[in-house]
Design an enzyme around this catalytic site. Sequence first.
Site, PDB file in Angstrom:
ATOM      1  N   ASP A  97       1.195  -1.025   0.264  1.00 12.09           N
ATOM      2  CA  ASP A  97      -0.287  -0.192   0.242  1.00 12.09           C
ATOM      3  C   ASP A  97       0.792   0.969  -0.481  1.00 12.09           C
ATOM      4  OD1 ASP A  97      -2.376   1.490   0.508  1.00 12.09           O
ATOM      5  OD2 ASP A  97      -2.166   1.695   2.127  1.00 12.09           O
TER       6      ASP A  97
ATOM      7  N   ASP B  92      -0.169   5.157   1.242  1.00 12.89           N
ATOM      8  CA  ASP B  92      -0.387   6.082   2.294  1.00 12.89           C
ATOM      9  C   ASP B  92      -0.123   4.998   3.423  1.00 12.89           C
ATOM     10  OD1 ASP B  92      -0.735   7.941   0.813  1.00 12.89           O
ATOM     11  OD2 ASP B  92      -2.690   7.905   0.313  1.00 12.89           O
TER      12      ASP B  92
END
Length: 164
Positions: free
Chosen positions: A31, A33
């Site tokens: 991922d 963020d």
Amino acid sequence: MTERPEKRPKLIESPSTLALAATLPQLIVFDLDACLWDPELYQLGDPDSPFDFDSDRNVAIAASGEEVHLLGDVPAIFEELLNQNQWRGTKVAVASCCAQSQSAEWLLGSFQCANGQCSLADTISYIEIRCSGKQVHFRNLHQASGVPFERMLFFDDQAGNCRE
């Protein structure tokens, strides 16, 4: 889905390399963020505006003056995944629900690995950044890469995304 050309040197196969490759994931998915960098792009005052990049500090600076930093050992991890022989059979992907896909891709191309000679993007084979759930991301990654789900390793700061 953005598929990127392979930037790694070709693998020299030996019996020990083949045995190790059988135990390592074929696709590592990150991922973005709060997993690779902070703050999360949606938290910036104007995340869609152009960024500046301070290559001496390996930091992106948003138009609002806010800084985006890589977390922990991310530069060293990406350098290892690109350059170390044991990872030659493993591809890297990103999967994010980030609404600022152009900014995210710019950051991936700007942030440098620990050696300063490659960007995070140089390590990445597949980019899946879209406003959808992780199930959609992983179906798309599976389709593009041919890697079975059980041979993927996923890193995300949100436990719910890992369970999804």
